[in-house]
Design an enzyme around this catalytic site. Structure first.
Site, PDB file in Angstrom:
ATOM      1  N   PRO A  78      24.254 -47.058  52.764  1.00  0.00           N
ATOM      2  CA  PRO A  78      24.152 -48.132  51.399  1.00  0.00           C
ATOM      3  C   PRO A  78      22.421 -47.911  51.358  1.00  0.00           C
ATOM      4  CG  PRO A  78      24.510 -49.306  53.491  1.00  0.00           C
ATOM      5  CD  PRO A  78      24.956 -47.873  53.655  1.00  0.00           C
ATOM      6  N   GLN A  96      28.549 -52.425  50.545  1.00  0.00           N
ATOM      7  CA  GLN A  96      28.369 -53.015  51.674  1.00  0.00           C
ATOM      8  C   GLN A  96      28.013 -54.559  51.025  1.00  0.00           C
ATOM      9  OE1 GLN A  96      24.209 -52.874  53.158  1.00  0.00           O
ATOM     10  NE2 GLN A  96      25.086 -52.617  55.007  1.00  0.00           N
ATOM     11  N   HIS A 156      27.323 -56.375  56.160  1.00  0.00           N
ATOM     12  CA  HIS A 156      25.957 -56.106  56.810  1.00  0.00           C
ATOM     13  C   HIS A 156      25.635 -57.086  57.771  1.00  0.00           C
ATOM     14  CE1 HIS A 156      21.979 -54.714  57.025  1.00  0.00           C
ATOM     15  NE2 HIS A 156      21.612 -54.635  55.662  1.00  0.00           N
ATOM     16  N   HIS A 166      19.660 -55.383  60.489  1.00  0.00           N
ATOM     17  CA  HIS A 166      18.590 -55.426  60.106  1.00  0.00           C
ATOM     18  C   HIS A 166      17.713 -56.794  59.954  1.00  0.00           C
ATOM     19  CE1 HIS A 166      19.888 -51.458  58.279  1.00  0.00           C
ATOM     20  NE2 HIS A 166      19.523 -51.178  59.564  1.00  0.00           N
ATOM     21  N   TYR A 178      18.926 -59.562  58.857  1.00  0.00           N
ATOM     22  CA  TYR A 178      19.568 -60.448  57.703  1.00  0.00           C
ATOM     23  C   TYR A 178      20.340 -61.643  58.051  1.00  0.00           C
ATOM     24  CZ  TYR A 178      17.347 -57.054  55.003  1.00  0.00           C
ATOM     25  OH  TYR A 178      16.204 -56.243  54.221  1.00  0.00           O
ATOM     26  N   ARG A 213      28.114 -52.931  59.999  1.00  0.00           N
ATOM     27  CA  ARG A 213      26.947 -52.671  60.338  1.00  0.00           C
ATOM     28  C   ARG A 213      25.992 -53.379  61.267  1.00  0.00           C
ATOM     29  NH1 ARG A 213      22.187 -48.918  57.098  1.00  0.00           N
ATOM     30  NH2 ARG A 213      23.501 -47.686  57.680  1.00  0.00           N
ATOM     31  N   ARG A 262      17.873 -41.545  53.759  1.00  0.00           N
ATOM     32  CA  ARG A 262      16.747 -40.652  53.038  1.00  0.00           C
ATOM     33  C   ARG A 262      16.854 -39.067  52.687  1.00  0.00           C
ATOM     34  NH1 ARG A 262      12.597 -43.248  57.323  1.00  0.00           N
ATOM     35  NH2 ARG A 262      14.771 -42.742  58.378  1.00  0.00           N
TER      36      ARG A 262
HETATM   37  C1  LIG Z   1      15.664 -47.133  49.773  1.00  0.00           C
HETATM   38  C2  LIG Z   1      16.492 -47.303  50.947  1.00  0.00           C
HETATM   39  C3  LIG Z   1      17.365 -48.379  50.702  1.00  0.00           C
HETATM   40  C4  LIG Z   1      17.975 -49.004  51.912  1.00  0.00           C
HETATM   41  N1  LIG Z   1      18.942 -49.976  51.605  1.00  0.00           N
HETATM   42  C5  LIG Z   1      19.979 -50.557  52.803  1.00  0.00           C
HETATM   43  C6  LIG Z   1      20.772 -51.162  52.223  1.00  0.00           C
HETATM   44  O1  LIG Z   1      20.949 -51.776  51.213  1.00  0.00           O
HETATM   45  N2  LIG Z   1      21.637 -51.902  53.534  1.00  0.00           N
HETATM   46  C7  LIG Z   1      21.367 -51.287  54.614  1.00  0.00           C
HETATM   47  O2  LIG Z   1      22.058 -51.493  55.826  1.00  0.00           O
HETATM   48  N3  LIG Z   1      20.351 -50.324  54.957  1.00  0.00           N
HETATM   49  C8  LIG Z   1      19.677 -49.985  53.850  1.00  0.00           C
HETATM   50  N4  LIG Z   1      18.888 -48.818  54.057  1.00  0.00           N
HETATM   51  C9  LIG Z   1      18.794 -48.274  55.434  1.00  0.00           C
HETATM   52  C10 LIG Z   1      19.567 -47.013  55.270  1.00  0.00           C
HETATM   53  O3  LIG Z   1      20.955 -47.212  54.967  1.00  0.00           O
HETATM   54  C11 LIG Z   1      19.615 -46.152  56.924  1.00  0.00           C
HETATM   55  O4  LIG Z   1      20.348 -46.804  57.943  1.00  0.00           O
HETATM   56  C12 LIG Z   1      18.280 -45.795  57.165  1.00  0.00           C
HETATM   57  O5  LIG Z   1      17.381 -45.324  56.156  1.00  0.00           O
HETATM   58  C13 LIG Z   1      18.032 -44.835  58.341  1.00  0.00           C
HETATM   59  O6  LIG Z   1      18.701 -43.370  57.769  1.00  0.00           O
HETATM   60  P1  LIG Z   1      18.191 -42.183  57.388  1.00  0.00           P
HETATM   61  O7  LIG Z   1      16.946 -41.940  58.484  1.00  0.00           O
HETATM   62  O8  LIG Z   1      19.074 -41.172  57.021  1.00  0.00           O
HETATM   63  O9  LIG Z   1      17.258 -42.805  56.207  1.00  0.00           O
HETATM   64  C14 LIG Z   1      18.105 -48.404  53.202  1.00  0.00           C
HETATM   65  C15 LIG Z   1      17.092 -47.405  53.305  1.00  0.00           C
HETATM   66  C16 LIG Z   1      16.354 -47.033  52.090  1.00  0.00           C
HETATM   67  C17 LIG Z   1      15.558 -45.661  52.406  1.00  0.00           C
END
Ligand SMILES: Cc1cc2nc3c(=O)[nH]c(=O)nc-3n(C[C@H](O)[C@H](O)[C@H](O)COP(=O)(O)O)c2cc1C
Length: 389
Positions: A25, A101, A183, A186, A188, A236, A331
């Site tokens: 997400p 989510q 969720h 983080h 929240y 999560r 990412r």
């Molecule tokens: C632009 C962006 C938005 C995100 N929004 C959410 C979200 O809505 N819910 C969530 O649980 N994590 C969110 N995350 C965290 C990602 O789901 C992920 O756990 C985190 O970026 C680590 O993974 P990565 O190294 O592949 O980026 C977000 C991350 C990014 C980069």
């Protein structure tokens, strides 16, 4: 021939994912009054067309007060359902299973977008319902010094919020989503209830570990009551938050929610201290994989690994080592929305590019068979090579 695990289908209840690549997400900060826009179609659609098995739409709020920014998505009223149904159809039409989510930011609500500073918003004509967009939390404790203080939810309000999660799950089902993720990470709202740093309540939702888990467990029950038995449910967690909640606590919670109908624990970390998702440990390739491994082994539940999973060979090794059942990318899939297609080529499967739609597959298969000496632009390094650099 078994082939790479990453590209073997996996069945979760009655839903089959064509492979184990999941789009994590990711907030797009692009909703309008909670409604999805064409941006969301484009964003989710390109991940679906890129070959991912499951695309999880960003944290969508169960309550207006839970919105993190002005651009958050919502499912707090029935009126949203047809707008999400369009997004669901779009994801499915392009080859992926649609997931969503559900979240609530609690005391971390009402902020500007990250690139606008991620700072508390001020009342103004652009936010007509500012007062209703209230910061609520288990206790009246700010997330860090200088942050606004939330109002502690009354016992009755906590129970209303549990019901709000259930109603949002019903709407997610009505919109057609096949996978739902709660969720609980983080920093929240659910995580705030779990945390001894954020929750100093003296009713049945605070105090002992079991009491602090009660909100998460009741939310799971309310969601499961509305979310059909044939559809999988993910949770999560910040398995380690470096603030009093860690892997052992997470294992204990995972065992409880497993019995309540959670199928997969999505293993993240951080977010309790300060606003961004942070980790006190070194943040390198697969830094959260040990959490997915531990939860899977000790709670006996499927786990999803996430966090700096970048390369195909890295993702495959996590599955081969039995550290997780699913691989989530955030990412890296922003960087390369065709990551699943690319990974399949690197791992030597799908010579015909069957996992992407025909308008891509036809030409890419033709190029691959006609030009043996030409390699795609992404074919330079894998984890082995980049680790040596
Ligand atoms: C632009 C962006 C938005 C995100 N929004 C959410 C979200 O809505 N819910 C969530 O649980 N994590 C969110 N995350 C965290 C990602 O789901 C992920 O756990 C985190 O970026 C680590 O993974 P990565 O190294 O592949 O980026 C977000 C991350 C990014 C980069």
């Amino acid at each position: 021939m078994a082939g790479p695990l990453l590209f073997q289908p996996i069945q979760l209840r009655d839903i089959t994912l064509k492979n184990r690549v999941v789009v994590a997400p990711m907030h797009q900060y692009s909703g309008v009054n909670g409604y999805p826009t064409d941006w969301h179609l484009m964003n989710a659609g390109k991940f679906a067309a890129g070959g991912a098995g499951l695309v999880i739409v960003e944290s969508t709020k169960v309550d207006r007060r839970g919105c993190g920014t002005v651009g958050d998505l919502g499912l707090w009223k029935d009126d949203f359902v047809p707008h999400f149904a369009r997004l669901v159809d779009f994801i499915r039409a392009h080859g992926a299973v649609p997931g969503i989510q559900l979240g609530h930011s609690g005391r971390k609500a009402r902020l500007s977008r990250p690139w606008e500073g991620g700072v508390p918003l001020k009342p103004g004509p652009d936010i007509p319902d500012f007062a209703d967009w209230e910061l609520v939390a288990p206790s009246a404790l700010a997330s860090s010094e200088g942050e606004p203080e939330p109002r502690a939810l009354s016992n009755a309000e906590v129970k209303q919020l549990v019901e709000a999660w259930g109603q949002a799950a019903r709407r997610a089902h009505e919109a057609g989503f096949d996978v739902l993720e709660i969720h609980g990470a983080h920093g929240y709202l659910i995580h705030q209830f779990l945390s001894p740093r954020a929750n100093v309540r003296n009713d049945e939702y605070g105090g002992s570990e079991l009491n602090r888990m009660r909100f998460a467990v009741e939310v799971t029950e309310a969601v499961r009551a509305q979310w059909p038995a044939h559809k999988p449910l993910f949770l999560r967690l910040s398995v380690q938050d470096d603030a009093g909640w860690g892997p052992d606590e997470s294992v204990r919670l995972a065992r409880i929610v497993k019995d309540k109908g959670v199928d997969v624990i999505d293993c993240s970390s951080g977010g309790m201290l300060g606003r961004p998702v942070v980790s006190a440990g070194p943040v390198g390739y697969g830094y959260q994989v040990p959490y997915a491994d531990k939860i899977r082994r000790e709670a006996g539940i499927m786990s999803m690994a996430v966090g700096l999973i970048v390369h195909a060979d890295q993702a495959e090794a996590i599955l081969q080592n039995g550290q997780a059942d699913l691989i989530a990318l955030a990412r890296e899939i922003l960087y390369n929305p065709n990551w699943p297609m690319d990974a399949a080529q690197k791992l030597g499967v799908d010579k015909q590019f069957a996992m992407v739609p025909p308008p891509y597959a036809y030409w890419l298969a033709k190029r691959a068979s006609a030009s043996k000496t030409v390699t795609p632009s992404t074919f330079r390094t894998g984890i082995e090579e980049s680790a040596r650099q």
